[in-house]
Design a protein around this motif. Structure first.
Motif, PDB file in Angstrom:
ATOM      1  N   ARG A 102       0.827  -1.191   0.000  1.00 15.43           N
ATOM      2  CA  ARG A 102       0.000   0.000   0.000  1.00 15.43           C
ATOM      3  C   ARG A 102       0.873   1.257   0.000  1.00 15.43           C
ATOM      4  NH1 ARG A 102      -4.792  -0.825   4.507  1.00 15.43           N
ATOM      5  NH2 ARG A 102      -5.309  -3.003   4.060  1.00 15.43           N
ATOM      6  N   GLY A 103       0.262   2.366  -0.345  1.00 18.33           N
ATOM      7  CA  GLY A 103       0.928   3.648  -0.192  1.00 18.33           C
ATOM      8  C   GLY A 103       0.592   4.241   1.162  1.00 18.33           C
ATOM      9  N   CYS A 121      10.095  -1.867  10.971  1.00 16.92           N
ATOM     10  CA  CYS A 121       9.038  -1.028  11.538  1.00 16.92           C
ATOM     11  C   CYS A 121       9.211   0.422  11.088  1.00 16.92           C
ATOM     12  CB  CYS A 121       9.065  -1.085  13.063  1.00 16.92           C
ATOM     13  SG  CYS A 121       8.325  -2.561  13.788  1.00 16.92           S
ATOM     14  N   GLY A 122      10.450   0.923  11.129  1.00 17.75           N
ATOM     15  CA  GLY A 122      10.697   2.303  10.726  1.00 17.75           C
ATOM     16  C   GLY A 122      10.352   2.556   9.273  1.00 17.75           C
ATOM     17  N   GLN A 123      10.694   1.589   8.410  1.00 23.74           N
ATOM     18  CA  GLN A 123      10.339   1.716   6.992  1.00 23.74           C
ATOM     19  C   GLN A 123       8.823   1.779   6.824  1.00 23.74           C
ATOM     20  OE1 GLN A 123      10.350  -1.037   2.970  1.00 23.74           O
ATOM     21  NE2 GLN A 123      12.126  -1.199   4.327  1.00 23.74           N
ATOM     22  N   HIS A 124       8.116   0.922   7.544  1.00 18.60           N
ATOM     23  CA  HIS A 124       6.663   0.899   7.424  1.00 18.60           C
ATOM     24  C   HIS A 124       6.037   2.191   7.924  1.00 18.60           C
ATOM     25  CE1 HIS A 124       6.447  -3.802   7.310  1.00 18.60           C
ATOM     26  NE2 HIS A 124       6.982  -3.263   6.227  1.00 18.60           N
ATOM     27  N   ALA A 169       7.353   5.154   7.795  1.00 20.23           N
ATOM     28  CA  ALA A 169       7.595   6.193   6.788  1.00 20.23           C
ATOM     29  C   ALA A 169       6.728   5.992   5.552  1.00 20.23           C
ATOM     30  CB  ALA A 169       9.074   6.197   6.395  1.00 20.23           C
ATOM     31  N   ARG A 170       6.540   4.761   5.156  1.00 22.11           N
ATOM     32  CA  ARG A 170       5.838   4.481   3.893  1.00 22.11           C
ATOM     33  C   ARG A 170       4.321   4.444   4.026  1.00 22.11           C
ATOM     34  NH1 ARG A 170       7.972  -0.914   1.553  1.00 22.11           N
ATOM     35  NH2 ARG A 170       6.198  -0.493   0.175  1.00 22.11           N
ATOM     36  N   PHE A 171       3.801   3.960   5.180  1.00 20.48           N
ATOM     37  CA  PHE A 171       2.382   3.657   5.255  1.00 20.48           C
ATOM     38  C   PHE A 171       1.586   4.512   6.222  1.00 20.48           C
ATOM     39  CE2 PHE A 171       4.247  -0.727   4.308  1.00 20.48           C
ATOM     40  CZ  PHE A 171       4.091  -0.571   2.933  1.00 20.48           C
ATOM     41  N   SER A 172       2.234   5.206   7.139  1.00 16.07           N
ATOM     42  CA  SER A 172       1.488   5.991   8.125  1.00 16.07           C
ATOM     43  C   SER A 172       0.912   7.247   7.483  1.00 16.07           C
ATOM     44  CB  SER A 172       2.401   6.375   9.297  1.00 16.07           C
ATOM     45  OG  SER A 172       3.220   7.476   8.951  1.00 16.07           O
ATOM     46  N   PRO A 173      -0.040   7.907   8.149  1.00 19.64           N
ATOM     47  CA  PRO A 173      -0.590   9.165   7.614  1.00 19.64           C
ATOM     48  C   PRO A 173       0.421  10.297   7.569  1.00 19.64           C
ATOM     49  CG  PRO A 173      -2.015   8.235   9.335  1.00 19.64           C
ATOM     50  CD  PRO A 173      -0.729   7.464   9.364  1.00 19.64           C
ATOM     51  N   LEU A 174       1.583  10.131   8.214  1.00 26.78           N
ATOM     52  CA  LEU A 174       2.565  11.223   8.256  1.00 26.78           C
ATOM     53  C   LEU A 174       2.987  11.654   6.857  1.00 26.78           C
ATOM     54  CD1 LEU A 174       4.739   9.923  11.221  1.00 26.78           C
ATOM     55  CD2 LEU A 174       3.208  11.910  11.241  1.00 26.78           C
ATOM     56  N   ALA A 175       3.148  10.686   5.949  1.00 22.90           N
ATOM     57  CA  ALA A 175       3.535  11.045   4.583  1.00 22.90           C
ATOM     58  C   ALA A 175       2.443  11.874   3.907  1.00 22.90           C
ATOM     59  CB  ALA A 175       3.833   9.786   3.770  1.00 22.90           C
ATOM     60  N   SER A 176       1.192  11.546   4.170  1.00 23.57           N
ATOM     61  CA  SER A 176       0.097  12.318   3.584  1.00 23.57           C
ATOM     62  C   SER A 176       0.060  13.729   4.146  1.00 23.57           C
ATOM     63  CB  SER A 176      -1.234  11.606   3.836  1.00 23.57           C
ATOM     64  OG  SER A 176      -1.268  10.351   3.181  1.00 23.57           O
ATOM     65  N   TYR A 177       0.320  13.873   5.442  1.00 26.87           N
ATOM     66  CA  TYR A 177       0.413  15.214   6.029  1.00 26.87           C
ATOM     67  C   TYR A 177       1.581  15.991   5.420  1.00 26.87           C
ATOM     68  CZ  TYR A 177      -3.056  14.323   9.685  1.00 26.87           C
ATOM     69  OH  TYR A 177      -4.225  14.059  10.364  1.00 26.87           O
ATOM     70  N   PRO A 230      15.175   7.374   0.386  1.00 22.81           N
ATOM     71  CA  PRO A 230      14.290   6.535  -0.426  1.00 22.81           C
ATOM     72  C   PRO A 230      12.942   7.199  -0.709  1.00 22.81           C
ATOM     73  CG  PRO A 230      14.423   5.723   1.826  1.00 22.81           C
ATOM     74  CD  PRO A 230      15.468   6.778   1.698  1.00 22.81           C
ATOM     75  N   LEU A 231      12.391   6.853  -1.864  1.00 22.10           N
ATOM     76  CA  LEU A 231      11.103   7.393  -2.289  1.00 22.10           C
ATOM     77  C   LEU A 231       9.974   6.792  -1.457  1.00 22.10           C
ATOM     78  CD1 LEU A 231       9.603   9.114  -4.518  1.00 22.10           C
ATOM     79  CD2 LEU A 231       9.282   6.944  -5.724  1.00 22.10           C
ATOM     80  N   VAL A 232       9.067   7.667  -1.016  1.00 20.71           N
ATOM     81  CA  VAL A 232       7.904   7.253  -0.245  1.00 20.71           C
ATOM     82  C   VAL A 232       6.623   7.415  -1.052  1.00 20.71           C
ATOM     83  CG1 VAL A 232       6.490   7.809   1.803  1.00 20.71           C
ATOM     84  CG2 VAL A 232       8.991   7.823   1.957  1.00 20.71           C
ATOM     85  N   TYR A 233       6.597   8.423  -1.940  1.00 19.01           N
ATOM     86  CA  TYR A 233       5.323   8.845  -2.524  1.00 19.01           C
ATOM     87  C   TYR A 233       5.595   9.564  -3.832  1.00 19.01           C
ATOM     88  CZ  TYR A 233       1.068  11.870  -2.629  1.00 19.01           C
ATOM     89  OH  TYR A 233      -0.069  12.550  -2.973  1.00 19.01           O
ATOM     90  N   ASP A 234       4.871   9.214  -4.885  1.00 19.90           N
ATOM     91  CA  ASP A 234       4.946   9.929  -6.157  1.00 19.90           C
ATOM     92  C   ASP A 234       3.560   9.901  -6.789  1.00 19.90           C
ATOM     93  OD1 ASP A 234       5.360  10.950  -8.696  1.00 19.90           O
ATOM     94  OD2 ASP A 234       7.224   9.863  -9.040  1.00 19.90           O
ATOM     95  N   SER A 235       2.838  11.005  -6.628  1.00 22.33           N
ATOM     96  CA  SER A 235       1.457  11.046  -7.121  1.00 22.33           C
ATOM     97  C   SER A 235       1.393  11.126  -8.640  1.00 22.33           C
ATOM     98  CB  SER A 235       0.724  12.242  -6.513  1.00 22.33           C
ATOM     99  OG  SER A 235       1.316  13.464  -6.933  1.00 22.33           O
ATOM    100  N   ARG A 236       2.475  11.525  -9.284  1.00 18.29           N
ATOM    101  CA  ARG A 236       2.457  11.670 -10.739  1.00 18.29           C
ATOM    102  C   ARG A 236       2.485  10.319 -11.436  1.00 18.29           C
ATOM    103  NH1 ARG A 236       7.495  15.768 -10.660  1.00 18.29           N
ATOM    104  NH2 ARG A 236       8.219  13.927  -9.539  1.00 18.29           N
ATOM    105  N   SER A 237       3.292   9.417 -10.908  1.00 17.91           N
ATOM    106  CA  SER A 237       3.437   8.103 -11.547  1.00 17.91           C
ATOM    107  C   SER A 237       2.604   7.021 -10.876  1.00 17.91           C
ATOM    108  CB  SER A 237       4.903   7.683 -11.532  1.00 17.91           C
ATOM    109  OG  SER A 237       5.337   7.466 -10.199  1.00 17.91           O
ATOM    110  N   GLY A 238       2.130   7.306  -9.655  1.00 20.38           N
ATOM    111  CA  GLY A 238       1.421   6.276  -8.902  1.00 20.38           C
ATOM    112  C   GLY A 238       2.343   5.289  -8.223  1.00 20.38           C
ATOM    113  N   VAL A 239       3.664   5.494  -8.342  1.00 20.18           N
ATOM    114  CA  VAL A 239       4.644   4.616  -7.698  1.00 20.18           C
ATOM    115  C   VAL A 239       4.867   5.097  -6.272  1.00 20.18           C
ATOM    116  CG1 VAL A 239       7.031   3.830  -7.714  1.00 20.18           C
ATOM    117  CG2 VAL A 239       5.779   4.056  -9.869  1.00 20.18           C
ATOM    118  N   HIS A 240       4.753   4.186  -5.319  1.00 21.15           N
ATOM    119  CA  HIS A 240       4.898   4.572  -3.924  1.00 21.15           C
ATOM    120  C   HIS A 240       6.282   4.287  -3.364  1.00 21.15           C
ATOM    121  CE1 HIS A 240       0.748   5.691  -3.700  1.00 21.15           C
ATOM    122  NE2 HIS A 240       0.333   4.462  -4.015  1.00 21.15           N
ATOM    123  N   HIS A 241       7.050   3.489  -4.045  1.00 25.69           N
ATOM    124  CA  HIS A 241       8.425   3.293  -3.603  1.00 25.69           C
ATOM    125  C   HIS A 241       9.187   2.521  -4.667  1.00 25.69           C
ATOM    126  CE1 HIS A 241       7.155  -0.802  -2.791  1.00 25.69           C
ATOM    127  NE2 HIS A 241       8.385  -1.131  -2.381  1.00 25.69           N
TER     128      HIS A 241
END
Length: 375
Positions: free
Chosen positions: A51-52, A128-131, A133-141, A321-332
């Protein structure tokens, strides 16, 4: 939790940095062992992989985004659910139970002078730390506050707890900017461009247990991310705190509870004070947005972040490392989340920066009993 070991002074603590260089000299084959963490457990339920970032339950209020741009720091009340707060707490506690060699040297060489135990590089060394960064709402904020289409991890991430706060010595920092010790800045606007440059990095300060304002206090200099007029007050020298004239500063601060998140720009001048606290468990996690580029002129003590980076170029690779890219839809990019493999020169450079920053930061101070013994 770390325990205090008596009878050590500032310069002995800095010997940990030299130990890092010595291990580095053993060769490329052994330097990754500095960042090896025994635990590889997940802090998420099954089914989260792939998931993103968790989307926000409601869009970020435009007024909050304007406040962040204007003041350089905001508090987001109730940003995290009880479940996410518990997962972040588990992440930090798991890293304390399974410290890397890098964590031990970082705490002994730097963090112990603030009577704190720290674990660093969590997204790179902890599942746990990777998860988180990648999946918590913090990236969306982060994406909403930065107005960014892409996000990368912006080290240093720090899990932190206090083991003793000594009156007048341990537990506080001088007013400083975090961008003085991580090699990221905003790209300069194109020639002829107008307006303020975008904020490159947002840092989240996250309380993971109840603390009173008397236990821990964060203060931010309002608007300092947009000016260098406060540079005479911004210092990495611990001893300057008492000498700094705070009377004319436009300070903002909040009492944050578990579930709340304080977001601040990497350029915002701030101060942290921990008083009579024997835990005060907290986490700092940062994200870099579209405008972030690498700045090789900034030292990164005890953090090998220059891996394959080019001055003035966009961030990339395992260090960011990449967490989020809304342009390509790639999350990592999976290859960017592989363990860091610093070279001998990377380790030696980080150790050198630590020694130099340590002598500068603690000039004029003298501590006893400040190093930490791990279980």
């Amino acid at each position: 939790m770390a325990k205090r070991a008596p009878g050590c002074c500032t310069l002995l603590g800095l010997a940990a940095a030299i130990a890092a260089a010595a291990i580095g000299l053993l060769g490329q084959r052994y330097t990754p062992l500095l960042l090896a963490r025994e635990s590889n457990r997940s802090c998420l339920p099954e089914g989260w992989e792939g998931r993103g970032p968790e989307p926000l339950a409601a869009p970020l209020e435009p007024a909050l985004r304007r406040e962040f741009d204007r003041d350089g720091a905001v508090i987001i009340r109730g940003a995290l659910s009880e479940e996410w707060t518990a997962r972040l707490r588990d992440t930090v506690l798991d890293s304390f139970e399974h410290p890397t060699t890098w964590d031990k040297m970082y705490t002994t060489g730097l963090a112990s002078f603030f009577c704190a135990q720290k674990t660093v590089l969590l997204p790179s060394t902890s599942r746990c730390g990777q998860h988180m960064a990648r999946f918590s709402p913090l990236a969306s904020y982060a994406a909403a506050l930065l107005g960014s289409e892409t996000l990368r991890v912006a080290e240093p991430s720090e899990g932190m707890a206090s083991f003793r706060a000594t009156k007048g010595n341990c537990g506080h920092t001088a007013y400083h900017r975090d961008d003085s010790y991580f090699p990221i800045r905003a790209a300069q606007p194109a020639a002829g461009g107008t307006g303020e440059p975008p904020i490159a990095v947002v840092r989240f300060w996250i309380p993971l247990e109840e603390m009173t304002p008397e236990n821990h206090r964060m203060e931010f200099v309002n608007g300092s991310h947009r000016t260098r007029e406060t540079d005479n007050l911004s210092s990495t020298q611990f001893a300057t705190h008492a000498a700094q004239d705070h009377s004319k500063l436009r300070l903002i601060s909040w009492h944050a509870k578990p579930g709340d998140v304080i977001a601040f720009a990497g350029e915002t001048v701030h101060n942290a004070a921990t008083l009579s606290c024997t835990s005060c468990l907290r986490l700092i996690l940062g994200f870099a947005g579209d405008s972030a580029v690498f700045d090789s002129t900034v030292p990164s003590p005890l953090m090998p972040l220059g891996l394959g980076q080019e001055h003035g170029a966009p961030l990339h690779g395992r260090a960011f490392p990449l967490v989020y890219d809304s342009r390509s839809g790639v999350h990592h990019h999976p290859e960017e989340w592989l363990p860091l493999t610093p070279s001998v020169m990377d380790v030696a450079s980080a150790a050198k920066d630590t020694v130099m920053q340590g002598f500068k930061g603690f000039e004029g101070t003298w501590f006893t009993g400040c190093t930490v013994r791990y279980p």
